[in-house]
Enzyme design. Structure first.
Site, PDB file in Angstrom:
ATOM      1  N   GLU A   1       1.334   7.985  -8.544  1.00  0.00           N
ATOM      2  CA  GLU A   1       2.306   8.422  -7.762  1.00  0.00           C
ATOM      3  C   GLU A   1       3.501   8.958  -8.494  1.00  0.00           C
ATOM      4  O   GLU A   1       4.244   8.283  -8.818  1.00  0.00           O
ATOM      5  CB  GLU A   1       2.688   7.484  -6.586  1.00  0.00           C
ATOM      6  CG  GLU A   1       1.533   6.960  -5.890  1.00  0.00           C
ATOM      7  CD  GLU A   1       2.129   6.378  -4.611  1.00  0.00           C
ATOM      8  OE1 GLU A   1       1.653   6.718  -3.404  1.00  0.00           O
ATOM      9  OE2 GLU A   1       3.016   5.617  -4.749  1.00  0.00           O
TER      10      GLU A   1
ATOM     11  N   HIS B   1       4.792  -0.903  -6.548  1.00  0.00           N
ATOM     12  CA  HIS B   1       4.933   0.443  -5.967  1.00  0.00           C
ATOM     13  C   HIS B   1       6.227   1.108  -6.535  1.00  0.00           C
ATOM     14  O   HIS B   1       7.180   0.311  -6.989  1.00  0.00           O
ATOM     15  CB  HIS B   1       5.079   0.224  -4.403  1.00  0.00           C
ATOM     16  CG  HIS B   1       4.940   1.568  -3.719  1.00  0.00           C
ATOM     17  ND1 HIS B   1       6.235   2.278  -3.515  1.00  0.00           N
ATOM     18  CD2 HIS B   1       4.101   2.214  -3.182  1.00  0.00           C
ATOM     19  CE1 HIS B   1       5.850   3.681  -2.897  1.00  0.00           C
ATOM     20  NE2 HIS B   1       4.533   3.555  -2.504  1.00  0.00           N
TER      21      HIS B   1
HETATM   22  O1  G3P Z   1       2.579   4.578  -0.893  1.00  0.00           O
HETATM   23  C1  G3P Z   1       2.478   5.882  -0.689  1.00  0.00           C
HETATM   24  C2  G3P Z   1       3.410   6.586  -1.269  1.00  0.00           C
HETATM   25  O2  G3P Z   1       4.584   6.121  -2.033  1.00  0.00           O
HETATM   26  C3  G3P Z   1       3.302   8.032  -1.059  1.00  0.00           C
HETATM   27  O3  G3P Z   1       4.403   8.408  -0.152  1.00  0.00           O
HETATM   28  O4  G3P Z   1       5.253   9.488   1.926  1.00  0.00           O
HETATM   29  O5  G3P Z   1       4.637  10.713  -0.169  1.00  0.00           O
HETATM   30  O6  G3P Z   1       2.782   9.771   1.003  1.00  0.00           O
HETATM   31  P1  G3P Z   1       4.345   9.787   0.807  1.00  0.00           P
END
Ligand code: G3P
Length: 220
Positions: A134, A86
């Site tokens: 992400e 992550h």
């Molecule tokens: O693991 C989920 C992530 O890093 C996204 O976070 O708070 O933007 O949904 P968020």
């Protein structure tokens, strides 16, 4: 696939985590769809009928490895799989590759988090179950990856597809509405990995319901 990452938010500390798990379970049953939850390591024993994923797993051996969390013991505790690498807990490439294989040997789900398309391409070759893209700058921002960086999703979908294996692409970062989820699915994602958009919302039931509906609508 719809994964709720609880992170270490105060909103899910102690008994509050069980409330969110109950919401996810109810909605998963309502729509007959899988929702995975990723509680913090100290809450992995949470009661939940669906898949529970660890937020992190270490590539450490069984035995004398104090404080590390290892796949074999997660499996023995009925945990379904783990996020790997992550953005908030990055690990070296060698460990990522070895962990994908270790989880596969144990029939556990691997979700490798990546920050860009070149990483998606690199790790898709190892055939994890999921790659979750992400962009770090959008995590927790409330600005959805699907609207701010749509090309990132389409390019990552292509990169994963080009690896010609069974890996599916998830996306996350800044997702806060059903519309953000719908857009991600339209761009070719097979699901979402989401945290603050749910954890920080005032009404967990409504937001999980809205996200689940948007994920299944496209998956059908
Ligand atoms: O693991 C989920 C992530 O890093 C996204 O976070 O708070 O933007 O949904 P968020």
């Amino acid at each position: 696939m719809f994964i709720i990452n609880f992170k270490n938010y105060e909103e899910i500390s102690g008994p509050k985590a069980a409330k969110l798990a109950a919401v996810a379970q109810r909605i998963s049953k309502k729509y007959k769809t899988k929702i995975a939850i990723a509680p913090p390591q100290n809450l992995l024993g949470i009661k939940y009928a669906g898949p529970i994923l660890a937020q992190h797993v270490d590539n450490s051996k069984t035995g004398s490895t104090t404080g590390f969390v290892i796949p074999e013991l997660l499996k023995a505790s009925k945990i379904s799989g783990s996020l790997i690498n992550h953005s908030e807990h990055r690990i070296p490439p060698k460990d990522i590759k070895e962990l994908i294989e270790r989880l596969r040997q144990l029939n556990m789900v691997s979700v490798v988090c990546v920050q860009d398309v070149s990483e998606a391409s690199l790790y898709a070759k190892e055939n994890p179950d999921f790659i979750a893209i992400e962009p770090p700058e959008l995590i927790g921002s409330g600005k959805a990856v699907s609207k701010e960086r749509p090309e990132l999703i389409t390019n990552a979908v292509k990169a994963v597809h080009d690896a010609r294996n069974n890996t599916k692409l998830l996306c996350g970062a800044g997702i806060v509405s059903g519309d953000d989820v719908r857009k991600a699915m339209e761009l070719g994602a097979s699901g979402i990995l989401v945290a603050s958009g749910i954890i920080k919302s005032k009404n967990w039931n409504d937001v999980v319901d809205e996200f689940a509906k948007a994920v299944i609508k496209k998956s059908k």
